[in-house]
Design a protein around this motif. Structure first.
Motif, mmCIF file in Angstrom:
data_model
loop_
_atom_site.group_PDB
_atom_site.id
_atom_site.type_symbol
_atom_site.label_atom_id
_atom_site.label_comp_id
_atom_site.label_asym_id
_atom_site.label_seq_id
_atom_site.Cartn_x
_atom_site.Cartn_y
_atom_site.Cartn_z
ATOM 1 N N ASN A 148 0.936 -1.430 -0.134
ATOM 2 C CA ASN A 148 0.191 0.182 0.004
ATOM 3 C C ASN A 148 0.924 1.541 0.401
ATOM 4 O OD1 ASN A 148 -2.423 -1.895 0.438
ATOM 5 N ND2 ASN A 148 -1.964 -1.952 1.862
ATOM 6 N N LEU A 149 2.451 0.964 -0.515
ATOM 7 C CA LEU A 149 3.182 2.239 -1.060
ATOM 8 C C LEU A 149 2.449 3.112 -2.191
ATOM 9 C CD1 LEU A 149 6.077 1.222 0.204
ATOM 10 C CD2 LEU A 149 4.573 1.892 1.666
ATOM 11 N N VAL A 150 1.814 2.274 -2.879
ATOM 12 C CA VAL A 150 1.691 3.085 -3.896
ATOM 13 C C VAL A 150 0.435 2.963 -4.815
ATOM 14 C CG1 VAL A 150 4.360 3.622 -5.353
ATOM 15 C CG2 VAL A 150 2.354 1.426 -5.904
ATOM 16 N N ILE A 151 -0.183 3.207 -5.580
ATOM 17 C CA ILE A 151 -1.626 2.805 -6.012
ATOM 18 C C ILE A 151 -1.687 2.856 -7.760
ATOM 19 C CG2 ILE A 151 -3.345 3.619 -4.073
ATOM 20 C CD1 ILE A 151 -4.361 6.524 -5.862
ATOM 21 N N ARG A 152 -2.586 2.242 -8.132
ATOM 22 C CA ARG A 152 -2.271 2.125 -9.744
ATOM 23 C C ARG A 152 -3.724 2.849 -10.133
ATOM 24 N NH1 ARG A 152 -1.880 -3.479 -11.915
ATOM 25 N NH2 ARG A 152 -3.943 -4.126 -11.832
ATOM 26 N N GLN A 153 -3.406 3.629 -11.700
ATOM 27 C CA GLN A 153 -4.929 4.440 -12.219
ATOM 28 C C GLN A 153 -4.751 4.114 -14.135
ATOM 29 O OE1 GLN A 153 -5.246 8.217 -10.171
ATOM 30 N NE2 GLN A 153 -3.613 9.374 -11.963
ATOM 31 N N ARG A 154 -5.783 3.686 -14.129
ATOM 32 C CA ARG A 154 -5.606 3.944 -15.626
ATOM 33 C C ARG A 154 -5.286 5.160 -16.079
ATOM 34 N NH1 ARG A 154 -3.866 0.519 -19.004
ATOM 35 N NH2 ARG A 154 -5.086 0.136 -21.039
ATOM 36 N N GLY A 155 -4.232 4.966 -16.844
ATOM 37 C CA GLY A 155 -4.181 7.058 -17.403
ATOM 38 C C GLY A 155 -4.160 6.480 -19.346
ATOM 39 N N PRO A 156 -4.448 7.374 -20.057
ATOM 40 C CA PRO A 156 -3.547 7.581 -21.513
ATOM 41 C C PRO A 156 -3.058 6.344 -22.286
ATOM 42 C CG PRO A 156 -2.899 9.633 -20.745
ATOM 43 C CD PRO A 156 -3.103 8.913 -19.835
ATOM 44 N N GLY A 157 -4.505 5.552 -21.973
ATOM 45 C CA GLY A 157 -3.088 3.863 -22.288
ATOM 46 C C GLY A 157 -2.228 3.104 -22.189
ATOM 47 N N VAL A 158 -1.814 3.529 -20.991
ATOM 48 C CA VAL A 158 -0.912 3.259 -20.194
ATOM 49 C C VAL A 158 -1.552 3.186 -18.909
ATOM 50 C CG1 VAL A 158 0.594 5.110 -19.694
ATOM 51 C CG2 VAL A 158 1.281 2.422 -19.280
#
Length: 142
Positions: free
Chosen positions: A50-60
């Motif tokens: 839980n040190l980073v979160i991942r989110q959808r960006g433009p194509g990546v």
């Protein structure tokens, strides 16, 4: 020379992301001069902690720090590989069937048969001891 930990370097690079838009795996890999595969593996470890979160960006996919990640970066926390938490205690296998068989094999010598070893080591509670020892001896031979 001290070992460099990829996750610790990434933690610092992500903390330098002032607009908080997030960084891609490729951008992070270039910034820390590591292959994308190693970068991705370190990011997975950071996600589990839980040190980073991942989110959808433009194509990546983009990664950014969580509040816990910001705190870890500001304190220069250690983010190392391996399972989080206390290590498991080692098992005591000294009385196992295979340990007894190894001792018997050393006493009997290499000319002994599986039947002789079984007669020496069986205590009566083992499940399919013949198959177990046959697998063990085949592994020893390899």
């Amino acid at each position: 020379m001290a070992r460099e930990w990829i996750a610790e370097k990434m933690l610092q690079k992500l903390s330098e992301d002032t607009d908080d838009a997030g960084l891609s795996v490729g951008t992070l890999a270039d910034a820390i001069t590591r292959p994308p595969e190693q970068t991705r593996d370190a990011l997975q470890a950071m996600l589990r902690r839980n040190l980073v979160i991942r989110q959808r960006g433009p194509g990546v996919w983009l990664y950014r720090l969580t509040p816990m990640g910001r705190l870890a970066a500001s304190n220069a926390a250690s983010v190392r590989a391996g399972a989080a938490g206390a290590p498991r205690a080692a098992r005591d296998n000294s009385g196992s069937l295979r340990a007894r068989a190894w001792k018997a094999l050393r006493m009997e010598g290499s000319k002994s048969t599986l039947g002789n070893i079984l007669n020496l080591v069986l205590e009566g509670e083992e499940k399919s001891p013949g198959t177990n020892l046959l697998t063990y001896f085949n592994a020893l031979c390899k």
